[in-house]
Design a protein around this motif. Structure first.
Motif, short mmCIF file in Angstrom:
data_model
loop_
_atom_site.label_atom_id
_atom_site.label_comp_id
_atom_site.label_asym_id
_atom_site.label_seq_id
_atom_site.Cartn_x
_atom_site.Cartn_y
_atom_site.Cartn_z
N ASP A 83 16.32 39.41 4.82
CA ASP A 83 15.51 38.25 4.47
C ASP A 83 16.28 37.46 3.42
O ASP A 83 16.35 37.86 2.26
CB ASP A 83 14.16 38.72 3.92
CG ASP A 83 13.21 37.59 3.67
OD1 ASP A 83 13.47 36.47 4.15
OD2 ASP A 83 12.20 37.81 2.98
N ARG A 99 14.11 36.00 10.82
CA ARG A 99 13.73 34.62 10.49
C ARG A 99 14.83 33.99 9.63
O ARG A 99 14.81 34.09 8.42
CB ARG A 99 12.40 34.62 9.75
CG ARG A 99 11.90 33.23 9.41
CD ARG A 99 10.55 33.26 8.70
NE ARG A 99 9.51 33.62 9.64
CZ ARG A 99 8.67 34.64 9.49
NH1 ARG A 99 8.72 35.40 8.42
NH2 ARG A 99 7.75 34.90 10.39
N GLY A 102 14.23 29.61 8.42
CA GLY A 102 12.79 29.40 8.56
C GLY A 102 12.09 29.56 7.21
O GLY A 102 12.14 30.63 6.61
N SER A 112 14.81 27.74 3.26
CA SER A 112 15.72 28.69 3.88
C SER A 112 16.83 27.90 4.53
O SER A 112 16.58 26.96 5.28
CB SER A 112 14.98 29.53 4.92
OG SER A 112 15.87 30.46 5.52
N SER A 125 15.18 35.51 16.67
CA SER A 125 14.14 35.63 15.64
C SER A 125 13.27 36.87 15.83
O SER A 125 12.42 37.15 15.01
CB SER A 125 13.24 34.39 15.63
OG SER A 125 12.34 34.42 16.73
N LYS A 128 9.60 36.22 15.84
CA LYS A 128 8.98 35.72 14.62
C LYS A 128 8.88 34.20 14.73
O LYS A 128 9.82 33.54 15.14
CB LYS A 128 9.79 36.09 13.38
CG LYS A 128 9.76 37.56 13.06
CD LYS A 128 10.51 37.85 11.79
CE LYS A 128 10.41 39.33 11.48
NZ LYS A 128 11.15 39.66 10.26
N SER A 131 11.34 29.82 12.50
CA SER A 131 12.73 30.26 12.33
C SER A 131 13.67 29.21 12.90
O SER A 131 13.24 28.25 13.53
CB SER A 131 12.96 31.61 13.03
OG SER A 131 12.80 31.48 14.41
N GLN A 132 14.94 29.39 12.64
CA GLN A 132 15.99 28.56 13.22
C GLN A 132 15.79 27.07 12.95
O GLN A 132 15.70 26.25 13.85
CB GLN A 132 16.12 28.85 14.72
CG GLN A 132 16.44 30.30 14.99
CD GLN A 132 16.40 30.70 16.43
OE1 GLN A 132 16.20 29.89 17.32
NE2 GLN A 132 16.58 31.98 16.70
N ALA A 153 13.74 32.29 19.97
CA ALA A 153 12.80 32.14 18.85
C ALA A 153 11.36 32.26 19.32
O ALA A 153 11.06 32.07 20.50
CB ALA A 153 13.01 30.79 18.18
N SER A 157 9.65 26.62 15.78
CA SER A 157 11.05 26.95 15.50
C SER A 157 12.00 25.90 16.07
O SER A 157 11.57 24.96 16.74
CB SER A 157 11.39 28.32 16.12
OG SER A 157 10.61 29.34 15.55
#
Length: 195
Positions: A83, A99, A102, A112, A125, A128, A131-132, A153, A157
């Motif tokens: 993370d 993630r 994200g 992020s 992901s 999740k 994300s991305q 993903a 996302s």
């Protein structure tokens, strides 16, 4: 995690979109500046010795800060599974599990950044959401400079902003992007960009 609809509505009412956009005008240029800076191979130190939580492969920099964990990966084929608030990867055919890029402000991750400079990379992901290059009450940026990349993903996302800013930029390569819904340049009371 169960969503408390009343709490979510209260947060939505308090969101200052002008402040969000101003923050985006700081974070997004900073991400591009990092990409430019690390593209200069003269700046690459030797890999650090040891093992580091959430990453395998060459690590040039690793630090846990009050803003989250920052990592800079080298030219080997790295695997990222932690993370992180910031990932910069110099090269190699890398794998990202989780993630990355994200931001979920309500979970204490208001931003992020994930920047990959070279290689045929695989972003997964693991279903999740957010994300991305996605921002959910935050700012998420993913920049991939080159390579034939694959993106998998969940929803919200790949360049999605939901009361946030999300941006996925992939400059070169023959890429494959797949995922759920509300993605690939989607925005609701925010900004979502896919380039």
């Amino acid at each position: 995690r169960k969503v408390d609809t009343d709490r979510l509505l209260d947060i939505m009412k308090k969101l200052n979109r002008d402040d969000l956009y101003r923050a985006g005008m700081i974070v997004i240029p900073a991400a591009y500046r990092l990409a430019e800076m690390y593209a200069d191979t003269a700046l690459h130190p030797k890999p650090l010795e040891g093992t580091f939580e959430g990453v395998s492969g060459d690590v040039l920099y690793y630090e846990k800060t009050e803003w989250g964990t920052f990592v800079v990966g080298g030219t080997s084929d790295n695997v990222y599974f932690g993370d992180f608030a910031l990932v910069v990867d110099i090269g190699g055919n890398d794998i990202y599990r989780g993630r990355f890029g994200g931001a979920i402000g309500e979970l204490g991750h208001p931003y992020s950044l994930c920047i990959d400079l070279k290689g045929d990379d695989y972003y997964d992901s693991q279903n999740k959401d957010v994300s991305q290059g996605a921002g959910f009450f935050g700012i998420g940026v993913m920049i991939d400079n080159s390579g034939d990349d694959s993106y998998r993903a969940g929803s919200y996302s790949q360049g999605a902003g939901f009361f946030g800013i999300g941006m996925l930029v992939d400059h070169h390569g023959n890429d494959d992007r797949r995922g759920g819904y509300f993605m690939q340049g989607a925005g609701h009371c925010g900004i979502g960009v896919l380039v």
